[in-house]
Design an enzyme around this catalytic site. Structure first.
Site, short mmCIF file in Angstrom:
data_model
loop_
_atom_site.label_atom_id
_atom_site.label_comp_id
_atom_site.label_asym_id
_atom_site.label_seq_id
_atom_site.Cartn_x
_atom_site.Cartn_y
_atom_site.Cartn_z
N GLU A 375 0.83 -1.20 0.00
CA GLU A 375 0.00 0.00 0.00
C GLU A 375 0.86 1.25 0.00
O GLU A 375 0.63 2.18 -0.79
CB GLU A 375 -0.93 0.00 1.22
CG GLU A 375 -1.83 1.22 1.31
CD GLU A 375 -2.74 1.32 0.12
OE1 GLU A 375 -2.53 2.25 -0.70
OE2 GLU A 375 -3.64 0.48 -0.03
N ASP A 379 1.09 4.08 -3.00
CA ASP A 379 0.72 5.46 -2.75
C ASP A 379 1.84 6.43 -3.14
O ASP A 379 1.60 7.44 -3.83
CB ASP A 379 0.37 5.66 -1.27
CG ASP A 379 -0.95 5.03 -0.88
OD1 ASP A 379 -1.75 4.74 -1.78
OD2 ASP A 379 -1.17 4.83 0.33
N SER A 613 -7.18 2.21 -3.73
CA SER A 613 -5.97 2.79 -3.15
C SER A 613 -5.01 3.22 -4.25
O SER A 613 -4.06 3.97 -3.98
CB SER A 613 -5.28 1.79 -2.22
OG SER A 613 -4.96 0.63 -2.93
N ASP A 659 -17.54 10.61 -18.69
CA ASP A 659 -18.71 9.99 -18.07
C ASP A 659 -18.60 8.47 -18.19
O ASP A 659 -18.35 7.93 -19.27
CB ASP A 659 -19.98 10.48 -18.76
CG ASP A 659 -21.24 10.15 -17.97
OD1 ASP A 659 -21.11 9.79 -16.79
OD2 ASP A 659 -22.33 10.27 -18.54
N VAL A 660 -18.79 7.78 -17.08
CA VAL A 660 -18.74 6.31 -17.06
C VAL A 660 -20.17 5.80 -16.98
O VAL A 660 -20.86 6.03 -15.99
CB VAL A 660 -17.91 5.80 -15.86
CG1 VAL A 660 -17.84 4.27 -15.87
CG2 VAL A 660 -16.51 6.41 -15.88
N GLY A 681 -24.21 10.91 -16.43
CA GLY A 681 -23.93 11.94 -15.44
C GLY A 681 -23.46 11.33 -14.13
O GLY A 681 -22.88 10.24 -14.09
N ASP A 683 -23.17 9.36 -10.72
CA ASP A 683 -23.74 8.15 -10.11
C ASP A 683 -22.88 7.76 -8.92
O ASP A 683 -21.70 8.12 -8.84
CB ASP A 683 -23.81 6.99 -11.13
CG ASP A 683 -22.46 6.63 -11.73
OD1 ASP A 683 -21.59 6.13 -10.99
OD2 ASP A 683 -22.27 6.85 -12.94
#
Length: 705
Positions: A375, A379, A613, A659-660, A681, A683
């Site tokens: 992690e 990062d 992450s 937009d997904v 739009g 969600d």
């Protein structure tokens, strides 16, 4: 003081159960061998006559050497609004009583003043509607601390109580984290803690990692009534450690690494032509040992996918990023639970991925060790790739009250991070309302000094961290457990109880914190898609199945988000059962980015990691790059980002974001594992979409104008 906040436990002056528990848990005070037999007999007779009173008033010497005076306090149950307070996450197992002599540090978070005004003050400095007045006019850290400090009465009352029980600054057992005393650290033993909180400390073990954690039995602890009214929470008490949002880690074989190296060494226009296989649609593939063949996510891939390349090249060519090591523009990664990064791995990653310019990194505290935490490696490597050259802090918090301590650490810094990425979280209900509300206040305080906080939205859809949605009614379980406690009595809430059963109507979506915090920019996850030929085209990404998203059970929807939420409910073709979630709650995530198959350097090898992450530090670095350009123009940092993001979206949907519209996130088993579907739009799976960076860069650079 309302019954939902503090509920009576035991009056220790009159309740025999307190004495019985205390005797079982602690040895009584020692009687001097030199005392005469006559005095002993007389003392025993007196004690038999007034047993409860005498026991409560006799000074006891703890095994750690700190004198504890048991006084006839009227205890009330602390954090009574936490529901369900006795829940233990599946990964944790109760092992044994905490040994009396085991020492640890206990944190008292004192209630602060003026918190009802926080929203107004944050809006003043962060909402573009105030650009002609207070927009981006940030406070100093000392102004923030002074305004929200606990009352003098609160501080004096709590420190006097601690002093009565043997804990003072003078004897080194109490530390005020700041001069204002909003957080107190107390050094004590488990024996002392049991008496101080009328609790029973236990050790729990994580069945996956073997790590141990200190917690009160059944999540129940008390405070004297006159203390409870001044304290938000005490820790460690009821919570378990957060989880990092990395779902999978997969090694790369030599063939895959060599193919990737060839792919990265090609110029952007030639990548895929010779180094890797090209399919009929122009897709580029590297073949891995497990049979998958999608191009993994690397810094060059992210630059191209989100239209960063030209802006980044222009910054470098124009002499920008030349003073990155001395600029006041700083960024930070928050790290917890023994996640450390390696300097050697970071250098290997930078060389292999041709990251330039190189960021200076600083460990906070300086004693933070190096290590190989997937992690932490992820990062640091990706925040310094999308925010290249920006001075980067890696802030490690080794404390149970992680976010309060994190905020205090940032407020203490001479040059604080202007962007902070958090890749950890937990289920809202397991953390408890008092705790998340206090943490949210701390995030709001950082917004006032101009710091942007981004957090990963989680890797379990709406199911929560225990592999399925919560089954039952939160309020009902709270009442049942409270009624069953031998100590503490009732814990009833005002709502009437409903039966706990396995029927589909009792399944509840589980929101994730800190992603659900109104003062945090939550980052969800996507996968797939193609590099657009221009920024006007969409990337065509799909929602990642595991991406956390939904609605908070504790926080209402902020005003800057209500229009987007209304649009979602109007546009969504399919909605979950309305009993699953709180439709009026703060919705998350706010934005998304790729979250699958990021290449990282780990222990001198290369691995693929997946999880939100990855998406959080990726977007965080982008925001840092915009901050850098703003500071070069003599402007302030962007600060709390959401009001500006949603204002841009409301003014021109899909101009600044990809937009997904395909996919959904993981839901309850009774719903065929479907949570929320994406929609045109906004969600609650992918938020506003993924960034069209060059457009966001231009808009946010000029948002004050």
């Amino acid at each position: 003081m309302s019954s939902s906040e503090h509920e009576p436990l035991i009056n220790t002056a009159s309740h025999s159960l307190y004495n019985e528990l205390s005797v079982n848990r602690k040895a009584g005070s020692k009687v001097s061998s030199s005392r005469s037999w006559l005095k002993i007999v007389l003392a025993l007779v007196a004690m038999a006559a007034i047993a409860v009173f005498v026991y409560c008033m006799i000074p006891h010497q703890s095994t750690a050497g700190a004198p504890i005076v048991a006084k006839p306090y009227n205890f009330v149950r602390a954090e009574a609004s936490r529901t369900p307070f006795g829940n233990i996450p599946k990964a944790w197992v109760e092992k044994q009583e905490c040994p009396d002599s085991r020492s640890f540090t206990m944190t008292f978070a004192l209630k602060q003043q003026n918190t009802d005004d926080l929203h107004e003050h944050v809006a003043a400095v962060s909402h573009p509607k105030n650009k002609d007045t207070t927009f981006h006019q940030y406070w100093t850290a000392d102004e923030v601390r002074a305004y929200f400090k606990p009352s003098t009465d609160a501080l004096d009352t709590v420190t006097a109580w601690l002093s009565d029980n043997g804990f003072t600054e003078a004897n080194g057992k109490v530390e005020m984290v700041s001069k204002y005393g909003n957080v107190l650290k107390v050094s004590l033993s488990c024996a002392d803690a049991n008496r101080l909180l009328n609790a029973h400390y236990m050790l729990y073990e994580n069945s996956r990692t073997g790590k141990q954690h200190l917690r009160v039995e059944d999540g129940v602890y008390g405070l004297p009534d006159f203390i409870a009214e001044h304290v938000d929470f005490v820790s460690p008490t009821v919570r378990f450690p957060l989880q990092h949002h990395t779902l999978s880690v997969q090694s790369m074989d030599k063939k895959a690494v060599d193919a990737l190296r060839s792919h990265l060494s090609a110029s952007p226009e030639l990548r895929g032509a010779d180094a890797v296989e090209v399919d009929g649609d122009g897709g580029r593939h590297v073949h891995f040992s497990d049979g998958t063949s999608e191009i993994p996510n690397t810094p060059p891939q992210i630059y191209e996918l989100y239209s960063m390349s030209d802006t980044l090249a222009s910054l470098v060519a124009d002499g920008g990023l030349s003073d990155y090591s001395t600029s006041t523009c700083r960024q930070g990664v928050a790290s917890f639970i023994e996640q450390y990064y390696s300097d050697t791995d970071l250098s290997l990653f930078e060389e292999y991925m041709d990251v330039s310019p190189i960021s200076t990194t600083e460990r906070v505290p300086a004693t933070q060790p190096q290590g190989y935490g997937s992690e932490a490696e992820l990062d640091v490597q990706y925040m310094t790739s999308t925010g290249p050259g920006i001075y980067t802090y890696v802030i490690y918090i080794d404390d149970d009250d992680i976010f309060v301590t994190l905020a205090e650490q940032v407020l203490d810094m001479h040059l604080p991070p202007l962007v902070l990425s958090i890749s950890y979280g937990a289920d809202e209900y397991e953390l408890g309302q008092s705790w998340v509300e206090r943490c949210n206040t701390e995030f709001g305080k950082l917004a006032l000094i101009g710091t942007t906080i981004l957090a990963s939205s989680g890797d379990s859809g709406v199911k929560g961290n225990d592999d399925d949605c919560y089954q039952g009614d939160f309020e009902m379980l709270h009442e049942d457990l409270a009624a069953d406690k031998a100590v503490g009595g009732g814990g009833a809430r005002s709502s009437s109880p409903r039966s706990v059963s396995s029927s589909s109507s009792t399944y509840k979506f589980v929101p994730t914190f800190p992603a659900s915090s109104p003062y945090v920019t939550a980052v969800g996850g996507t996968e797939g898609g193609t590099i657009p030929s221009s920024v006007s085209e969409s990337t065509g990404e799909t929602a990642w199945l595991e991406s956390g998203g939904g609605f908070s059970m504790y926080f209402d929807a902020p005003d800057w988000q209500t229009s987007a939420i209304s649009g979602y409910f109007a546009n969504a073709e399919t909605l979950p059962d309305s009993e699953r979630y709180t439709a009026t709650g703060r919705a998350y995530p706010d934005i998304s980015a790729q979250s699958v198959d990021y290449v990282i350097a780990y222990d001198l090898s290369f691995y693929l990691v997946s999880g939100t992450s990855a998406s959080s530090p990726t977007v965080a670095g982008m925001i840092s790059l915009i901050n850098y350009a703003r500071i070069q123009e003599g402007k302030t940092s962007l600060g709390f980002l959401n009001p500006a993001l949603y204002a841009l979206y409301d003014a021109s949907p899909n101009f600044y974001f990809n937009d997904v519209v395909e996919g959904y996130n993981l839901g309850c088993s009774v719903d065929e594992d479907v949570g929320f579907y994406t929609a045109t739009g906004y969600d609650p799976v992918t938020g506003l979409g993924t960034p069209k960076f060059s457009r966001l860069y231009s808009a946010l650079l000029a948002i004050d104008d």
